[in-house]
Design a protein around this motif. Structure first.
Motif, short mmCIF file in Angstrom:
data_model
loop_
_atom_site.label_atom_id
_atom_site.label_comp_id
_atom_site.label_asym_id
_atom_site.label_seq_id
_atom_site.Cartn_x
_atom_site.Cartn_y
_atom_site.Cartn_z
N LEU A 140 23.88 32.07 45.66
CA LEU A 140 22.94 32.93 44.92
C LEU A 140 23.15 32.83 43.41
CD1 LEU A 140 23.21 36.18 47.10
CD2 LEU A 140 21.56 34.30 47.30
N VAL A 141 24.36 32.38 43.04
CA VAL A 141 24.77 32.31 41.65
C VAL A 141 25.48 30.96 41.48
CG1 VAL A 141 26.57 33.21 40.11
CG2 VAL A 141 25.09 34.80 41.34
N ARG A 142 25.14 30.21 40.44
CA ARG A 142 25.81 28.90 40.28
C ARG A 142 27.04 28.98 39.39
NH1 ARG A 142 21.89 24.76 38.17
NH2 ARG A 142 23.66 23.37 38.48
N HIS A 143 26.99 29.81 38.34
CA HIS A 143 28.12 29.91 37.42
C HIS A 143 28.39 31.37 37.07
CE1 HIS A 143 26.45 25.83 36.83
NE2 HIS A 143 27.72 25.50 36.84
N ILE A 144 29.66 31.67 36.80
CA ILE A 144 30.06 33.06 36.52
C ILE A 144 30.42 33.17 35.03
CG2 ILE A 144 31.69 34.90 37.07
CD1 ILE A 144 31.86 33.71 39.91
N SER A 145 29.89 34.21 34.41
CA SER A 145 29.97 34.34 32.96
C SER A 145 30.38 35.76 32.58
CB SER A 145 28.58 34.00 32.38
OG SER A 145 28.57 34.09 30.99
N ILE A 146 30.61 35.93 31.27
CA ILE A 146 31.01 37.25 30.76
C ILE A 146 30.39 37.40 29.38
CG2 ILE A 146 33.19 36.33 29.79
CD1 ILE A 146 34.44 39.05 30.70
N GLN A 153 39.53 40.02 21.55
CA GLN A 153 40.76 39.98 22.36
C GLN A 153 40.51 40.43 23.81
OE1 GLN A 153 43.47 38.42 21.70
NE2 GLN A 153 42.65 37.91 19.69
N VAL A 154 39.52 41.27 24.02
CA VAL A 154 39.18 41.67 25.39
C VAL A 154 38.68 40.45 26.17
CG1 VAL A 154 37.67 43.12 26.81
CG2 VAL A 154 38.67 44.04 24.70
N LEU A 155 37.88 39.61 25.50
CA LEU A 155 37.37 38.42 26.20
C LEU A 155 38.44 37.34 26.35
CD1 LEU A 155 34.68 39.95 25.98
CD2 LEU A 155 33.59 37.72 25.87
N VAL A 156 39.37 37.26 25.39
CA VAL A 156 40.51 36.34 25.57
C VAL A 156 41.28 36.74 26.82
CG1 VAL A 156 42.72 35.60 24.60
CG2 VAL A 156 40.70 35.73 23.12
N GLU A 157 41.52 38.04 26.98
CA GLU A 157 42.22 38.52 28.17
C GLU A 157 41.42 38.20 29.44
OE1 GLU A 157 45.06 39.50 29.02
OE2 GLU A 157 44.66 40.38 30.99
N PRO A 163 38.77 32.02 35.60
CA PRO A 163 38.18 30.85 34.93
C PRO A 163 36.66 30.97 34.79
CG PRO A 163 38.70 30.31 37.19
CD PRO A 163 39.19 31.73 36.98
N PHE A 164 36.24 31.83 33.87
CA PHE A 164 34.80 31.99 33.63
C PHE A 164 34.20 30.66 33.16
CE2 PHE A 164 36.32 36.34 33.33
CZ PHE A 164 35.36 37.03 34.05
N ARG A 192 39.60 25.38 26.63
CA ARG A 192 39.56 25.48 28.10
C ARG A 192 38.25 24.98 28.70
NH1 ARG A 192 42.54 31.34 29.13
NH2 ARG A 192 44.11 31.03 27.51
N GLY A 193 37.36 24.48 27.86
CA GLY A 193 36.08 23.96 28.38
C GLY A 193 35.12 25.05 28.83
N VAL A 194 35.26 26.25 28.27
CA VAL A 194 34.35 27.35 28.59
C VAL A 194 33.11 27.23 27.69
CG1 VAL A 194 34.06 29.87 28.61
CG2 VAL A 194 36.29 28.85 29.19
N ALA A 195 31.93 27.20 28.28
CA ALA A 195 30.71 27.13 27.47
C ALA A 195 30.56 28.42 26.66
CB ALA A 195 29.49 26.95 28.37
N THR A 196 30.04 28.29 25.43
CA THR A 196 29.91 29.48 24.59
C THR A 196 28.48 29.61 24.08
OG1 THR A 196 30.74 28.14 22.77
CG2 THR A 196 32.31 29.62 23.83
N ILE A 197 27.97 30.83 24.15
CA ILE A 197 26.60 31.12 23.73
C ILE A 197 26.68 32.18 22.64
CG2 ILE A 197 24.29 31.82 24.51
CD1 ILE A 197 26.64 31.43 27.29
N GLY A 198 26.06 31.92 21.49
CA GLY A 198 26.09 32.88 20.39
C GLY A 198 24.95 33.87 20.49
#
Ligand SMILES: NC(=O)c1ccc[n+]([C@@H]2O[C@H](COP(=O)([O-])OP(=O)(O)OC[C@H]3O[C@@H](n4cnc5c(N)ncnc54)[C@H](OP(=O)(O)O)[C@@H]3O)[C@@H](O)[C@H]2O)c1
Length: 285
Positions: A140-146, A153-157, A163-164, A192-198
């Motif tokens: 139902l979901v292909r990728h998990i994001s935050i 620092q909350v997102l670093v944690e 592994p988002f 870590r190869g995490v995609a980033t969206i601004g």
């Protein structure tokens, strides 16, 4: 338009992507206009669409869904859960899929993780992250994001806990100066190869007097793509023109821009840095 890789997903997207929050009555956008704007965005090369059920209680998703129904293969759809519980999040996902008229979403985000308590709720026992993992197993979901716009620092944690695949973060020029995701989060996510969206690249309106430099600043960061909230065809055309002719700012241009906007780095101009948007005294910095 320049395209960039989207983390480890194997996908690439143009630098300009679509923030779908504002294609709603609340922002004086009719359904007919919303559908025309989204169709034009796709025709002009935009592929990445961000939305959430809480944007006008489903209206933003419903309108996007009226285009998804006909053009699913041309669109990457990211939606979110604001409910931190496993069962509540699952219900939100099921509602989103119906409104978006699709069997799956490309990305599902834990929405607006502003502090460690909210992160604990999302990632703890019976939290929404369990629903996300299960939904991914079910297809139902292909990728998990935050997502987060308050405290990097909350997102670093968060990245240390799970592994988002991607993170949606505040990356306006104003954010450069305070609790900076550009300084504190991007280097770790990129390693870590995490995609980033601004997001917040127009400062929720605080930077709309200087759209060109605001977008050029954010496009120039080491990120995958940028979503801009657009609710008129004029805004879409202007933002496309800037993205299509993008060249990175020189150091001198960036410094001149910073000098012109630094007076805006204050609570009432950056409400997304507050835990309580109505109360600037709750500003986190
Ligand atoms: N935590 C989260 O995950 C989260 C939170 C909020 C938003 N989002 C997502 O991020 C997207 C972007 O929202 P944002 O909060 O980051 O806001 P933003 O993109 O910084 O600002 C969007 C506003 O800028 C104005 N605008 C856009 N293009 C313009 C142009 N060419 N000329 C003049 N004004 C222009 C419009 O405001 P006017 O009303 O003045 O026309 C638009 O509503 C949303 O659509 C949503 O998808 C995610």
């Amino acid at each position: 338009m320049q395209t960039r890789p989207f983390g480890k997903t194997g996908e690439s997207f143009p630098i300009l992507s679509f923030g779908g929050q504002r294609i709603v009555d609340e922002h004086n956008c009719t359904e007919e206009e919303a559908i025309a704007i989204v169709n034009t965005a796709i025709d002009r090369g935009i592929r990445y669409f961000d939305t959430a059920w809480i944007y006008s209680e489903g209206q933003a998703e419903t309108r996007l869904g009226k285009v998804v129904k006909h053009r699913r293969s041309e669109m990457w759809i990211a939606t979110k859960t604001s409910d931190t519980t496993r069962d509540g999040a699952r219900r939100q996902l099921e509602g989103s899929l119906i409104r978006l008229q699709t069997d799956y979403v490309d990305e599902w985000r834990l929405h607006n993780v502003w502090d460690h308590a909210r992160l604990d709720a999302f990632t703890g026992k019976d939290g929404a992250l369990e629903a996300a993992v299960q939904a991914r197993e079910e297809g139902l979901v292909r990728h998990i994001s935050i997502s987060g716009h308050s405290d990097p620092q909350v997102l670093v944690e968060a990245l240390n806990r799970f592994p988002f695949d991607s993170a949606l973060i505040a990356l306006s020029a104003l954010d450069h100066f305070i609790l900076s995701f550009a300084e504190e989060f991007l280097p770790i996510a990129n390693a870590r190869g995490v995609a980033t969206i601004g997001m917040k690249v127009l400062g929720l309106g605080s930077l709309t007097h200087d759209v060109e430099r605001s977008l050029r600043y954010s496009f120039g960061l080491p990120i995958s793509t940028v979503i801009v909230g657009m609710e008129t065809m004029v805004q879409l055309e202007q933002n496309l023109a800037i993205a299509e002719s993008f060249t990175p700012m020189t150091d001198a241009e960036r410094l001149a821009f910073f000098k012109d906007i630094i007076h805006l780095v204050r609570p009432e101009k950056m409400p997304w840095k507050a835990t309580d948007w109505e109360n600037p005294s709750e500003w986190i910095p």
